[in-house]
Design a protein around this motif. Structure first.
Motif, PDB file in Angstrom:
ATOM      1  N   VAL A  42       0.854  -1.194   0.000  1.00  0.00           N
ATOM      2  CA  VAL A  42       0.000   0.000   0.000  1.00  0.00           C
ATOM      3  C   VAL A  42       0.887   1.240   0.000  1.00  0.00           C
ATOM      4  N   SER A  43       0.619   2.151  -0.935  1.00  0.00           N
ATOM      5  CA  SER A  43       1.393   3.391  -1.040  1.00  0.00           C
ATOM      6  C   SER A  43       0.456   4.590  -1.083  1.00  0.00           C
ATOM      7  N   LEU A  44       0.856   5.664  -0.440  1.00  0.00           N
ATOM      8  CA  LEU A  44       0.078   6.904  -0.482  1.00  0.00           C
ATOM      9  C   LEU A  44       0.940   8.078  -0.068  1.00  0.00           C
ATOM     10  N   ASN A  45       0.550   9.266  -0.524  1.00  0.00           N
ATOM     11  CA  ASN A  45       1.172  10.524  -0.132  1.00  0.00           C
ATOM     12  C   ASN A  45       0.118  11.424   0.493  1.00  0.00           C
ATOM     13  N   VAL A  46       0.440  12.029   1.628  1.00  0.00           N
ATOM     14  CA  VAL A  46      -0.482  12.926   2.307  1.00  0.00           C
ATOM     15  C   VAL A  46       0.198  14.285   2.465  1.00  0.00           C
ATOM     16  N   TYR A  47      -0.500  15.334   2.034  1.00  0.00           N
ATOM     17  CA  TYR A  47       0.037  16.688   2.087  1.00  0.00           C
ATOM     18  C   TYR A  47      -0.683  17.514   3.150  1.00  0.00           C
ATOM     19  N   ALA A  48      -0.036  18.568   3.601  1.00  0.00           N
ATOM     20  CA  ALA A  48      -0.623  19.457   4.598  1.00  0.00           C
ATOM     21  C   ALA A  48      -1.996  19.944   4.127  1.00  0.00           C
ATOM     22  N   GLY A  49      -2.989  19.792   4.987  1.00  0.00           N
ATOM     23  CA  GLY A  49      -4.345  20.235   4.656  1.00  0.00           C
ATOM     24  C   GLY A  49      -5.220  19.174   4.022  1.00  0.00           C
ATOM     25  N   ASP A  50      -4.669  18.004   3.743  1.00  0.00           N
ATOM     26  CA  ASP A  50      -5.489  16.914   3.198  1.00  0.00           C
ATOM     27  C   ASP A  50      -6.484  16.411   4.237  1.00  0.00           C
ATOM     28  N   TYR A  51      -7.593  15.875   3.741  1.00  0.00           N
ATOM     29  CA  TYR A  51      -8.563  15.147   4.573  1.00  0.00           C
ATOM     30  C   TYR A  51      -8.741  13.798   3.888  1.00  0.00           C
ATOM     31  N   VAL A  52      -8.104  12.785   4.446  1.00  0.00           N
ATOM     32  CA  VAL A  52      -8.095  11.449   3.841  1.00  0.00           C
ATOM     33  C   VAL A  52      -9.004  10.522   4.639  1.00  0.00           C
ATOM     34  N   SER A  53      -9.974   9.922   3.977  1.00  0.00           N
ATOM     35  CA  SER A  53     -10.809   8.902   4.609  1.00  0.00           C
ATOM     36  C   SER A  53     -10.364   7.530   4.127  1.00  0.00           C
TER      37      SER A  53
ATOM     38  N   ALA B 143     -14.248  18.670  10.345  1.00  0.00           N
ATOM     39  CA  ALA B 143     -14.168  19.462   9.108  1.00  0.00           C
ATOM     40  C   ALA B 143     -13.699  20.883   9.397  1.00  0.00           C
ATOM     41  N   LYS B 144     -14.170  21.446  10.504  1.00  0.00           N
ATOM     42  CA  LYS B 144     -13.761  22.805  10.881  1.00  0.00           C
ATOM     43  C   LYS B 144     -12.282  22.860  11.231  1.00  0.00           C
ATOM     44  N   LEU B 145     -11.779  21.856  11.952  1.00  0.00           N
ATOM     45  CA  LEU B 145     -10.360  21.784  12.269  1.00  0.00           C
ATOM     46  C   LEU B 145      -9.524  21.692  10.993  1.00  0.00           C
TER      47      LEU B 145
ATOM     48  N   ILE C  25      -6.191  15.573   8.264  1.00  0.00           N
ATOM     49  CA  ILE C  25      -7.023  14.529   8.858  1.00  0.00           C
ATOM     50  C   ILE C  25      -6.836  13.218   8.102  1.00  0.00           C
ATOM     51  N   ILE C  26      -6.606  12.134   8.847  1.00  0.00           N
ATOM     52  CA  ILE C  26      -6.598  10.786   8.276  1.00  0.00           C
ATOM     53  C   ILE C  26      -7.520   9.939   9.139  1.00  0.00           C
ATOM     54  N   MET C  27      -8.660   9.554   8.574  1.00  0.00           N
ATOM     55  CA  MET C  27      -9.715   8.913   9.361  1.00  0.00           C
ATOM     56  C   MET C  27     -10.150   7.577   8.772  1.00  0.00           C
ATOM     57  N   VAL C  28     -10.138   6.538   9.610  1.00  0.00           N
ATOM     58  CA  VAL C  28     -10.733   5.251   9.246  1.00  0.00           C
ATOM     59  C   VAL C  28     -12.230   5.337   9.504  1.00  0.00           C
TER      60      VAL C  28
END
Length: 238
Positions: free
Chosen positions: A25-36, A180-182, A190-193
């Motif tokens: 599994v590969s992914l990139n997360v940047y500042a301000g992303d909201y990943v579910s 969402a506000k945060l 945000i990285i949320m399962v």
């Protein structure tokens, strides 16, 4: 791409007793992303988060942090447990204990840490709960308190593992709005399962869709299109 690269996962594989729970599994997360992170039970969603945080060992692959992030300054709200529900302390004490995740055990807290607790409580609308027993709170109140505790560790990136489990629809909606506000106003990544695909699509800008036979990582628009394709006869797989 919203900002600095904060997290890069390269071909992460995790196994338990030689049984692979996720592979490459590969992914990139940047500042301000909201990943579910969505997907079937057993597809490795929670295991991936725990691997990133160092709570379980990865068998293969590489995890790279950027933007001044380390495992010590990541906020983490794990799955709810009965032990959390009955924690015998005041709300203020529970939140303040979040300082231990970044600094380890110490006999006292600094005035800066105490001020930060009050600031976060005010931000989440739980200041009036300060002296109440954590065990006597409602489910929604407890989750806000645990969120406040997690926020003490970070102003950059927050991991949440199925945070709305057991909450009623109204409280769930309120919790999603807080997150969402945060993300929107504090620029918190945000990285949320979650099993809640509807709200994942509503709030996220990126989706990690995990399955037993593979995964997809990309924009929510492309994820939605792929899921709609799957639902059609002979639609194919992600």
């Amino acid at each position: 791409m919203n900002g600095e690269l904060q997290l890069e996962c390269k071909n992460i594989t995790i196994s338990y007793d030689r049984v692979k729970v996720l592979e490459n599994v590969s992914l990139n997360v940047y500042a301000g992303d909201y990943v579910s992170i969505i997907g079937e039970n057993g597809s490795g969603k929670s295991s991936l988060i725990k691997g990133i945080l160092g709570l379980v060992q990865i068998k293969k692959g590489e995890i790279i942090f950027g933007d001044g992030i380390s495992k010590k300054n990541i906020g983490y709200l794990p799955q709810h447990t009965l032990a959390q529900s009955n924690f015998p302390a005041s709300v203020y004490e529970v939140i303040l204990s979040g300082c231990l995740t970044t600094a380890g055990f110490k006999p006292f807290y600094t005035s800066k840490e105490k001020k930060n607790v009050k600031k976060i409580m005010d931000k989440l609308g739980i200041k009036e709960l300060s002296k109440k027993s954590f065990g006597n709170l409602s489910g929604g109140q407890k989750q806000r308190v645990l969120l406040a505790r997690a926020l003490l560790a970070t102003d950059k990136i927050l991991f949440l593992d199925e945070p709305i489990t057991g909450l009623d629809p109204i409280v769930t909606s309120e919790f999603y709005e807080i997150i969402a506000k945060l993300n929107r106003e504090e620029k918190l990544t945000i990285i949320m399962v979650s099993h809640d695909i509807e709200n994942a699509m509503k709030y996220s800008n990126k989706i990690l869709h995990m399955k037993e036979n593979g995964y997809f990582f990309g924009s929510k628009e492309k994820s939605k299109a792929l899921m709609e394709k799957e639902m059609r006869p002979n639609g194919g797989n992600l």
